[in-house]
Design a protein around this motif. Sequence first.
Motif, PDB file in Angstrom:
ATOM      1  N   SER A  42      63.045   7.630 -78.328  1.00  0.00           N
ATOM      2  CA  SER A  42      64.494   7.745 -78.535  1.00  0.00           C
ATOM      3  C   SER A  42      65.248   6.811 -77.591  1.00  0.00           C
ATOM      4  O   SER A  42      66.210   6.140 -77.993  1.00  0.00           O
ATOM      5  CB  SER A  42      64.947   9.191 -78.305  1.00  0.00           C
ATOM      6  OG  SER A  42      64.294  10.061 -79.198  1.00  0.00           O
ATOM      7  N   GLU A  71      58.164  11.268 -77.562  1.00  0.00           N
ATOM      8  CA  GLU A  71      59.402  11.303 -78.361  1.00  0.00           C
ATOM      9  C   GLU A  71      60.618  10.895 -77.538  1.00  0.00           C
ATOM     10  O   GLU A  71      61.482  10.164 -78.008  1.00  0.00           O
ATOM     11  CB  GLU A  71      59.596  12.715 -78.924  1.00  0.00           C
ATOM     12  CG  GLU A  71      60.787  12.829 -79.866  1.00  0.00           C
ATOM     13  CD  GLU A  71      60.903  14.207 -80.482  1.00  0.00           C
ATOM     14  OE1 GLU A  71      61.946  14.486 -81.101  1.00  0.00           O
ATOM     15  OE2 GLU A  71      59.954  15.008 -80.321  1.00  0.00           O
ATOM     16  N   ARG A  72      60.660  11.350 -76.272  1.00  0.00           N
ATOM     17  CA  ARG A  72      61.805  11.025 -75.420  1.00  0.00           C
ATOM     18  C   ARG A  72      61.869   9.517 -75.151  1.00  0.00           C
ATOM     19  O   ARG A  72      62.931   8.894 -75.206  1.00  0.00           O
ATOM     20  CB  ARG A  72      61.684  11.788 -74.097  1.00  0.00           C
ATOM     21  CG  ARG A  72      62.751  11.454 -73.081  1.00  0.00           C
ATOM     22  CD  ARG A  72      62.563  12.297 -71.815  1.00  0.00           C
ATOM     23  NE  ARG A  72      63.355  11.776 -70.718  1.00  0.00           N
ATOM     24  CZ  ARG A  72      62.965  10.805 -69.912  1.00  0.00           C
ATOM     25  NH1 ARG A  72      61.769  10.253 -70.105  1.00  0.00           N
ATOM     26  NH2 ARG A  72      63.725  10.380 -68.936  1.00  0.00           N
TER      27      ARG A  72
END
Length: 373
Positions: A338, A334-335
Amino acid sequence: MDAQSGGSTAMDTSRNDDESSWSSGERILCFHGPLIYEAKIQNIEVQNGAPKYFIHYHGWNKNWDEWVPVARMLKYSEKNCAIQKDLIRAHEEKTNDKRRRNKRKAEDTESDRSNTGGHSSGPGAEGSGNNNGQADHVFAVPKTPSPLPGTSSAARRKSGLRPQKRVAKKYADDTEEDETPRRPIEVPKPPDNTVQSEQVFKSKVEIKIKIPDELKSYIVDDWEQITRHRNLCLLPAKLTVHQLLENYASAKTHKSSDSKNNKEKAIQEVTAGVREYFNVMLPSQLLYKHERPQFDQLKREDPNLVATKVYGAPHLLRLFTKLGESLVYTPLAERSTSLLIVYLHDILNYIKRNASIIFSNSDYVSSDMCMES
């Protein structure tokens, strides 16, 4: 974009920057997302030195009323209504294709599960992310699975199993005492950490890449030049994708700073990833049918053709409209996702700020002229 001479014009209706060409109460067409809707101008104001238009979408609740820039507006004409219908048709086809693909995938997954006795997933099947504590990379590729537990006695002890040699010896002793040797108990192997379970795959959400409003009209112009006027892009482009991304990277990393290393590496990694996706996706997903003979001819002339060094900004914008769908299938945490979206939007904003020098009607020529050259 100014109109091109000789009848092969870009969509002049999408470039009405003169405030006097729009009037309150006028019936118009307006972009909202990927589609065009009928609307009516309710009010006109100058905001931050630029005219903005408060519009109401015909047939929609007033809650959808909004201020829009001129870049999203089209004159209500037969020509633009035809474009509106074509976009709706293309959007419906794309949506239906996506539904069919998802249905086929679900059926294939169900078939695989039934063939394997329903053991397609198990404990640890969802651990397909950052398993080894290594730093995430923006454009990550699946790594080869590490050796399975049990390849060494130390690993077996750590996993709570008895050392392999002793187990083998025990079974060897048993065979001497008993005529019917007992089969070793098989320990279930953990799933391949590069294969995602159905549950994890379905939980993924399509990555949304927002195209700036100011660039959407260039995408429509490009579509019209190729599909309606039957023109082709002049190749090699005056400003290729490779050069454009190099210019972006230089603009973002030229400032002297002691703490720029991580950012500089991320930018280089993102631009390299965009180039790679462009080279892979162009032949199958970024060309209109009318452009394929031109690509085939270039490929015959140069079998080692590198698309990013031949094609230009219009095709790069086409990539950004499709990139979100493709990135879903990459094993990004997810990081990392993003961070990637931030840089992709930054590239789009760079193109938006320099659009006047990046895009030009002279980038398109008639098919006959292009194929002769």
